[in-house]
Design a protein around this motif. Structure first.
Motif, short mmCIF file in Angstrom:
data_model
loop_
_atom_site.label_atom_id
_atom_site.label_comp_id
_atom_site.label_asym_id
_atom_site.label_seq_id
_atom_site.Cartn_x
_atom_site.Cartn_y
_atom_site.Cartn_z
N MET A 116 0.83 -1.21 0.00
CA MET A 116 0.00 0.00 0.00
C MET A 116 0.87 1.26 0.00
N ILE A 117 1.95 1.24 0.78
CA ILE A 117 2.86 2.39 0.81
C ILE A 117 3.50 2.60 -0.55
N ALA A 118 3.92 1.49 -1.18
CA ALA A 118 4.54 1.59 -2.51
C ALA A 118 3.53 2.14 -3.52
N GLU A 119 2.28 1.65 -3.45
CA GLU A 119 1.25 2.15 -4.35
C GLU A 119 0.99 3.64 -4.09
N ALA A 120 0.92 4.00 -2.79
CA ALA A 120 0.67 5.40 -2.46
C ALA A 120 1.82 6.28 -2.96
N ARG A 121 3.05 5.81 -2.78
CA ARG A 121 4.21 6.58 -3.25
C ARG A 121 4.18 6.72 -4.77
N GLN A 123 1.53 6.56 -6.63
CA GLN A 123 0.42 7.44 -6.97
C GLN A 123 0.81 8.90 -6.71
N ILE A 124 1.48 9.13 -5.56
CA ILE A 124 1.93 10.49 -5.24
C ILE A 124 2.92 10.98 -6.29
N ALA A 125 3.86 10.10 -6.70
CA ALA A 125 4.84 10.49 -7.72
C ALA A 125 4.13 10.80 -9.03
N SER A 126 3.15 9.95 -9.37
CA SER A 126 2.41 10.17 -10.61
C SER A 126 1.64 11.48 -10.54
N ALA A 131 0.91 17.09 -11.67
CA ALA A 131 0.81 18.46 -11.16
C ALA A 131 1.95 19.31 -11.69
N ALA A 132 3.16 18.72 -11.73
CA ALA A 132 4.31 19.47 -12.24
C ALA A 132 4.11 19.81 -13.71
#
Length: 184
Positions: A116-121, A123-126, A131-132
């Motif tokens: 879940m942490i890897a998926e969240a990371r 997703q956050i990176a994506s 956003a960038a």
């Protein structure tokens, strides 16, 4: 005793038996003795032996029953001991199994957490990249509009606008680095 040393004679009178009566009595007594010794006494002995053997048989039977009861008690104790050992082993197996299940559940939870942490990371990176990209597009649009106003010419040409935006972003990237070194 009398003074002459003789035994006094007691006169029994009519109770004194006559010799033939006395001999007949002795003969009958002897005959009765023989009958009792030959017929009655053996019967009594047989009954006595029979009763004795029945009592001995009862005692032996009682001892045999006691021995069987002791053997049954020993078997019961052995079975009870086996059941206790089996129950103890089952408890130990259950404890071991529960520890394994708990350990497996913790491992699965840790793996799920890591996933879940890897998926969240990811997703956050994506989302950060999206956003960038959006920010770059918006900043680029604003920068070209602003640059066009400052320069006084239109930057509608995409190649020219792209170069201007890239140069502006490079300057922005270098600017925080300079501010950080100055603050230190």
């Amino acid at each position: 005793m009398t003074p002459n040393g003789l035994v006094p004679h007691i006169d029994l009178g009519p109770l004194l038996p006559e010799l033939p009566e006395f001999l007949a009595g002795l003969l009958l007594l002897g005959l009765m003795w023989i009958i009792v010794a030959k017929a009655v006494a053996p019967r009594f002995e047989q009954l006595y032996e029979k009763r004795s053997s029945e009592i001995e048989g009862g005692i032996q039977h009682a001892e045999q029953v006691q021995a069987e009861a002791a053997k049954a008690r020993e078997q019961y104790q052995a079975q009870l001991s086996e059941v206790r050992e089996s129950a103890a082993k089952a408890r130990e197996d259950a404890k071991t199994r529960s520890a394994e299940i708990l350990r497996d559940a913790k491992n699965e939870a840790a793996q799920e957490q890591a996933r879940m942490i890897a998926e969240a990371r990811a997703q956050i990176a994506s989302e950060r990249e999206i956003a960038a990209g959006q920010l770059i597009t918006q900043v680029g649009g604003l920068a070209t509009t602003l640059a066009g106003r400052i320069v006084g010419e239109s930057l509608d040409d995409d190649e020219r606008a792209k170069r201007t935006v890239e140069r502006f972003l490079k300057e922005l990237e270098n600017q925080p680095a300079r501010n950080q070194t100055i603050g230190k």
